[in-house]
Structure formats: C-alpha cells, structure tokens
Design an enzyme around this catalytic site. Structure first.
Site, short mmCIF file in Angstrom:
data_model
loop_
_atom_site.label_atom_id
_atom_site.label_comp_id
_atom_site.label_asym_id
_atom_site.label_seq_id
_atom_site.Cartn_x
_atom_site.Cartn_y
_atom_site.Cartn_z
N ALA A 109 0.82 -1.29 0.09
CA ALA A 109 0.03 -0.08 -0.07
C ALA A 109 0.86 1.21 -0.14
O ALA A 109 0.49 2.16 -0.52
CB ALA A 109 -0.85 -0.19 1.01
N VAL B 123 8.80 6.12 -0.08
CA VAL B 123 9.36 5.45 -1.00
C VAL B 123 9.34 6.10 -2.46
O VAL B 123 10.02 5.82 -3.49
CB VAL B 123 8.18 4.18 -1.62
CG1 VAL B 123 8.55 3.22 -0.36
CG2 VAL B 123 6.80 4.61 -1.58
N HIS C 296 -3.63 -9.95 -5.17
CA HIS C 296 -5.11 -9.52 -4.50
C HIS C 296 -6.20 -9.18 -5.53
O HIS C 296 -7.01 -8.46 -5.16
CB HIS C 296 -4.93 -8.50 -3.28
CG HIS C 296 -4.22 -8.94 -2.30
ND1 HIS C 296 -3.58 -8.10 -1.18
CD2 HIS C 296 -3.83 -9.94 -1.91
CE1 HIS C 296 -2.98 -9.02 -0.19
NE2 HIS C 296 -3.25 -10.19 -0.64
N CYS D 44 -22.90 -15.32 -14.22
CA CYS D 44 -22.68 -15.87 -15.44
C CYS D 44 -21.06 -15.42 -15.97
O CYS D 44 -20.70 -15.91 -16.92
CB CYS D 44 -23.46 -15.19 -16.60
SG CYS D 44 -23.46 -13.58 -16.85
#
Length: 272
Positions: free
Chosen positions: A49, A261, A145, A156
């Site tokens: 995240a 980051v 995920h 369907c």
C-alpha cells in the site's frame, strides 16, 4: 495449500508502510540500494500500500488515516457481506471505484518502470488493486489480490471495465449484470475468498528465482504474500526493504531504507 483472503487484506492495501519523511538524495542506504540493484541480475519488486499512498490512495490500517478506522471490514469487505448486504458493500466500494479512476502513478511507480526499461526488474508482484503499476508502464505485473480495474458477474461471469461498471448501478445502488441480472462484484479478493492460484504460483516462482527481492511500501506481515521474501532468502537471494516502520525481515535484509518510497526509489535509480 489453501490460500484464502482471511489472512490478507482485501484490496491489498494493508498498512501505511512506505510513507514518511522524505529521504535525503544522498542517504547512505539509498546508495547501498543502488549498488545492490546494479549488482543484481534477477530483480523482482514486491509492493504494498505504501507505494500507492503518495498517489492519494489511502491504506487500510494506518492509525490516523486507515479506512478500517471508520468501518469494520467484516461488515463490508467479506464475500459473505457482499451476498448478505450487497447495497452496503457497494456503498463502501463504489466511492473507491470513483477515487481510483482519478488517481495517477507517482514517482515510486515510475522508478520501477525505469528499472524495467533498463532491464533490471523482471516483474512487479503487487498487493495493490489500483492498477497504477500498469498505468505507469510496468508490463510484468502480478496482482495477487486482484484488481479493481474490472468487475464481474458472480452468476454468468460477464466482465466490465472500471469505467463500464458505473453504468451497471440502478436506483437501488447495486451493480447488476445486464445479461442475466446477477450480482456484479469488483474483481478484488475479499476476506473469505481464495487468492488467485495462478498469480500466487507465479509470485512464488519469481521470488524463489530472484537474486534480489525489492520490497517497497509493505509491512511484510500479511500472509501468504509475506512468505515471499523467505523464499528469496532461502534460495540464496538478497532482500532490500524500502518502507516506513519495521518489518519481520529487517534483520535479514541486505539493505534497509526508511522513508518515503516516492523519494527513495527514484533516488536509488538515479544513482545507478
């Protein structure tokens, strides 16, 4: 081995890992990360995240901003909740569709694209469901995920894109299949659902073969994805961790960078 989302976070965004004070461009650990990247031939990135937070996508578990601070995930993010209270489920998820539609990749995503362009990143394994790695230009993305980029009928199997899904909502606030009137669900892994077996098999194979696993923006605590660094380590590969806060792999990591980051990864790439 049975792989269920009970041990994962739906939408892949499990912590605030990866955000914090910006790293100085000349921080020694960033230089060490650049050297590690330069000396590695089979680099695989593992993202959580924290890589998407700089793009404005909130995570789930941060003490101040996490989504689970305001809503119980067992009420809105399980497959049972989807079938039991489909409107309540979509009341939670529909705004997230709109939010993700508006977000753009940040410098961390772009740094991984540049690594791929230079032939120094074989693949990106991500716990995130927002599609920002692909939007930035990464081609070898493994979404363990699932993805919010599409939604499918649970009866369907008909599938719609993120933009098309909005047209499926009626006055009742529920997305309904235009072919069979079945319930439509975003293609993300909810609590109680099996993880995509093919994606996990691919992720395990990549991690086991990597000579460097670059873990970015993840607390590395959510299984079964958290086992991937161990596969790299057991195979003789090295581990680099770029995230805010501690992880279970800090002691065995060859490089540990604490900070944003979106600053640290571009800085390391620029030093290659």
């Amino acid at each position: 081995m049975s792989m269920r989302a009970d041990s994962n976070d739906p939408a892949g965004e499990h912590s605030g890992a990866g955000t914090g004070e910006a790293c100085d461009e000349h921080e020694p650990d960033v230089g060490a990360l650049a050297a590690l990247l330069a000396s590695s031939e089979r680099v695989v990135a593992l993202t959580g995240a924290g890589v998407s937070v700089p793009s404005g996508i909130p995570d789930f578990r941060s003490p101040d901003s996490g989504l689970w601070n305001t809503v119980d995930p067992m009420d809105v993010a399980t497959i049972d909740a989807f079938h039991r209270d489909t409107k309540g489920f979509w009341d939670f998820y529909r705004p997230r569709l709109d939010m993700v539609r508006q977000k753009r990749p940040n410098a961390a995503h772009e740094a991984l694209v540049e690594l791929e362009r230079r032939g120094r990143c074989d693949a990106v394994i991500t716990q995130n469901i927002d599609g920002l790695h692909q939007a930035a230009g990464s081609t070898g993305v493994v979404e363990v995920h699932g993805s919010i980029g599409t939604s499918s009928c649970t009866s369907c199997g008909a599938t719609w894109t993120l933009d098309e899904t909005e047209s499926l909502f009626g006055d009742d606030g529920i997305a309904t299949c235009t072919r069979c009137s079945g319930k439509v669900k975003p293609d993300v892994v909810l609590f109680g659902e099996l993880l995509p077996a093919g994606a996990m098999e691919r992720a395990r194979d990549l991690a086991a073969r990597a000579d460097l696993l670059l873990c970015a923006g993840s607390s590395l605590e959510v299984y079964p994805v958290a086992e991937l660094p161990a596969l790299t380590h057991e195979g003789g590969g090295r581990i680099a961790v770029v995230t805010q806060g501690s992880t279970p792999y800090d002691e065995v990591a060859d490089v540990r960078v604490t900070g944003d980051v979106a600053t640290a990864l571009p800085s390391a790439v620029s030093e290659l």
